[in-house]
Design an enzyme around this catalytic site. Structure first.
Site, PDB file in Angstrom:
ATOM      1  CB  ALA A   1      -0.939  -0.015   1.202  1.00  0.00           C
TER       2      ALA A   1
ATOM      3  CG  PHE B   1      -5.025  -1.591   5.175  1.00  0.00           C
ATOM      4  CD1 PHE B   1      -5.898  -0.793   4.458  1.00  0.00           C
ATOM      5  CD2 PHE B   1      -5.077  -2.968   4.989  1.00  0.00           C
ATOM      6  CE1 PHE B   1      -6.796  -1.337   3.562  1.00  0.00           C
ATOM      7  CE2 PHE B   1      -5.966  -3.531   4.105  1.00  0.00           C
ATOM      8  CZ  PHE B   1      -6.826  -2.719   3.379  1.00  0.00           C
TER       9      PHE B   1
ATOM     10  CB  CYS C   1     -26.087 -18.198 -11.766  1.00  0.00           C
ATOM     11  SG  CYS C   1     -24.926 -17.411 -10.626  1.00  0.00           S
TER      12      CYS C   1
ATOM     13  CG  HIS D   1      -3.910  -9.190  -1.045  1.00  0.00           C
ATOM     14  ND1 HIS D   1      -3.230  -8.345  -0.190  1.00  0.00           N
ATOM     15  CD2 HIS D   1      -3.502 -10.436  -0.723  1.00  0.00           C
ATOM     16  CE1 HIS D   1      -2.445  -9.065   0.603  1.00  0.00           C
ATOM     17  NE2 HIS D   1      -2.583 -10.330   0.293  1.00  0.00           N
TER      18      HIS D   1
ATOM     19  CG  ASP E   1      -3.491   0.550  -6.290  1.00  0.00           C
ATOM     20  OD1 ASP E   1      -2.901  -0.089  -7.192  1.00  0.00           O
ATOM     21  OD2 ASP E   1      -2.892   1.040  -5.318  1.00  0.00           O
TER      22      ASP E   1
HETATM   23  P1  NAD Z   1       0.612  -1.551   5.056  1.00  0.00           P
HETATM   24  O1  NAD Z   1      -0.405  -0.459   5.195  1.00  0.00           O
HETATM   25  O2  NAD Z   1       0.668  -2.594   6.094  1.00  0.00           O
HETATM   26  O3  NAD Z   1       2.085  -0.925   4.934  1.00  0.00           O
HETATM   27  C1  NAD Z   1       2.399   0.125   4.088  1.00  0.00           C
HETATM   28  C2  NAD Z   1       3.836   0.552   4.418  1.00  0.00           C
HETATM   29  O4  NAD Z   1       4.181   1.551   3.488  1.00  0.00           O
HETATM   30  C3  NAD Z   1       3.995   1.126   5.818  1.00  0.00           C
HETATM   31  O5  NAD Z   1       5.088   0.482   6.449  1.00  0.00           O
HETATM   32  C4  NAD Z   1       4.282   2.611   5.579  1.00  0.00           C
HETATM   33  O6  NAD Z   1       5.220   3.122   6.495  1.00  0.00           O
HETATM   34  C5  NAD Z   1       4.866   2.584   4.175  1.00  0.00           C
HETATM   35  N1  NAD Z   1       4.616   3.793   3.377  1.00  0.00           N
HETATM   36  C6  NAD Z   1       3.500   4.575   3.349  1.00  0.00           C
HETATM   37  N2  NAD Z   1       3.664   5.572   2.452  1.00  0.00           N
HETATM   38  C7  NAD Z   1       4.915   5.431   1.927  1.00  0.00           C
HETATM   39  C8  NAD Z   1       5.649   6.158   0.962  1.00  0.00           C
HETATM   40  N3  NAD Z   1       5.152   7.232   0.343  1.00  0.00           N
HETATM   41  N4  NAD Z   1       6.899   5.728   0.651  1.00  0.00           N
HETATM   42  C9  NAD Z   1       7.445   4.641   1.268  1.00  0.00           C
HETATM   43  N5  NAD Z   1       6.768   3.919   2.185  1.00  0.00           N
HETATM   44  C10 NAD Z   1       5.522   4.294   2.506  1.00  0.00           C
HETATM   45  O7  NAD Z   1       0.381  -2.155   3.610  1.00  0.00           O
HETATM   46  P2  NAD Z   1       0.746  -3.590   2.993  1.00  0.00           P
HETATM   47  O8  NAD Z   1       2.075  -4.036   3.483  1.00  0.00           O
HETATM   48  O9  NAD Z   1       0.483  -3.461   1.551  1.00  0.00           O
HETATM   49  O10 NAD Z   1      -0.312  -4.587   3.604  1.00  0.00           O
HETATM   50  C11 NAD Z   1      -1.626  -4.231   3.898  1.00  0.00           C
HETATM   51  C12 NAD Z   1      -2.760  -4.702   3.013  1.00  0.00           C
HETATM   52  O11 NAD Z   1      -3.344  -3.516   2.558  1.00  0.00           O
HETATM   53  C13 NAD Z   1      -2.493  -5.441   1.772  1.00  0.00           C
HETATM   54  O12 NAD Z   1      -3.177  -6.620   1.902  1.00  0.00           O
HETATM   55  C14 NAD Z   1      -3.165  -4.631   0.621  1.00  0.00           C
HETATM   56  O13 NAD Z   1      -4.010  -5.493  -0.112  1.00  0.00           O
HETATM   57  C15 NAD Z   1      -4.030  -3.673   1.320  1.00  0.00           C
HETATM   58  N6  NAD Z   1      -4.203  -2.286   0.856  1.00  0.00           N
HETATM   59  C16 NAD Z   1      -4.060  -1.961  -0.451  1.00  0.00           C
HETATM   60  C17 NAD Z   1      -4.188  -0.642  -0.859  1.00  0.00           C
HETATM   61  C18 NAD Z   1      -4.044  -0.324  -2.316  1.00  0.00           C
HETATM   62  O14 NAD Z   1      -4.431  -1.119  -3.162  1.00  0.00           O
HETATM   63  N7  NAD Z   1      -3.437   0.828  -2.652  1.00  0.00           N
HETATM   64  C19 NAD Z   1      -4.444   0.367   0.074  1.00  0.00           C
HETATM   65  C20 NAD Z   1      -4.590  -0.003   1.419  1.00  0.00           C
HETATM   66  C21 NAD Z   1      -4.449  -1.335   1.790  1.00  0.00           C
HETATM   67 ZN    ZN Z   2     -23.219 -16.199 -11.512  1.00  0.00          ZN
END
Ligand code: NAD
Ligand code: ZN
Length: 261
Positions: free
Chosen positions: A30, A41, A163, A127, A110
């Site tokens: 994320a 998140f 369905c 995911h 996304d």
């Molecule tokens: P996470 O929220 O657990 O971790 C995100 C990490 O990114 C954090 O450690 C944070 O410090 C770091 N971060 C935030 N902004 C940053 C930047 N600009 N530069 C560098 N680092 C940065 O997210 P995760 O590890 O992806 O796991 C959480 C779950 O969240 C996943 O399952 C995912 O599917 C889902 N999710 C996805 C989205 C999306 O699709 N954009 C958004 C939110 C959550």
């Molecule tokens: Zn169906």
């Protein structure tokens, strides 16, 4: 922003690793998309400060109309569907154009890697994706745009044309398994690569977070770019604590320069 000498050394080291690599895997979370305006998140202001994770379990979705409505409202809000790629996504797409990228394994839903120009077959979405929806009975897929149009029209949760099964966003909810083919392919790529670069993941969500460990155990170099510490920092060959966009832009300009010599 002006880099310190130590930061510059890290950027050069990562660019050199990329130039020498024959099999590069990028792994994103994320944090690569926060600069596109999508909150992660766990940081302050993140999705879990506005939504209750309990509403995102598959059990709740199938049994509770209120939970269904919350899901569709999140989809309708459009922050995910309308977001645009940032410098970090474009850098990853450029690595593919340079012939340097085996695949991107992403936890994100996304669609921003594809919007930035990565080929869909190179993006392994562990995911799922918010861009598509799926019938829970027969598996038929429909674009989110189509199903959102219906939801907007009558505020009813859409059902399948074939369905009449319940439609859900094609993302992995809590309590659901990851798509097995994609997980298998991601595990294989992680074990086979010689360089594995994590961008913007806290590395606490499993099984996704096994991937960097598989890569390291199989002898790959491990790079972590994240603006906060992760549990795997001690195992990484290079750790950059900083912005995904700025760091990737700096790395790419070094890689471009290296390709020209
Ligand atoms: P996470 O929220 O657990 O971790 C995100 C990490 O990114 C954090 O450690 C944070 O410090 C770091 N971060 C935030 N902004 C940053 C930047 N600009 N530069 C560098 N680092 C940065 O997210 P995760 O590890 O992806 O796991 C959480 C779950 O969240 C996943 O399952 C995912 O599917 C889902 N999710 C996805 C989205 C999306 O699709 N954009 C958004 C939110 C959550
Ligand atoms: Zn169906």
């Amino acid at each position: 922003m002006q880099l310190t000498a130590a930061e510059t050394r890290k950027i050069i080291r990562i660019a050199d690793l990329i130039l020498a690599s024959k099999d590069l895997v990028v792994f994103t979370g994320a944090g690569i998309s926060t600069e596109s305006g999508i909150p992660d998140f766990r940081s302050p202001g993140g999705i879990w400060t506005r939504f209750d994770p309990d509403d995102f379990t598959i059990q709740k979705y199938v049994s509770d109309p209120e939970s269904q409505r919350k899901q569709w409202s999140l989809l309708e809000e459009g922050s995910l569907i309308n977001a645009q790629p940032n410098r970090a996504h474009y850098a990853v797409a450029e690595l593919e154009r340079m012939g340097k990228l085996t695949c991107v394994i992403t936890q994100n839903i996304d669609n921003l890697h594809q919007k930035a120009g990565n080929s869909p077959e190179k993006v392994l979405e562990l995911h799922g994706t918010f861009g598509w929806t799926r019938c829970m009975s027969c598996g038929s897929r429909y674009t989110s745009e189509l199903m959102l149009g219906r939801f907007r029209g009558n505020r009813e949760i859409p059902h399948c044309d074939h369905c009449s099964g319940l439609i859900k966003p094609d993302v992995v909810f809590f309590g659901e398994s990851l798509p097995s083919g994609t997980l298998e392919q991601a595990s294989h790529c992680s074990q086979a690569c010689d360089l594995f670069i994590v961008i913007g993941s806290s590395l606490v969500v499993y099984p996704a977070a096994f991937m960097p460990a598989y890569a390291k155990q199989s002898g790959a170099d491990l790079v972590i770019i994240n603006n906060s510490q992760t549990d795997m920092d001690s195992q990484a060959d290079v750790v950059v604590q900083g912005s995904a966009g700025e760091t990737m832009e700096n790395i790419l300009s070094r890689v471009r320069a290296g390709l020209c010599v």
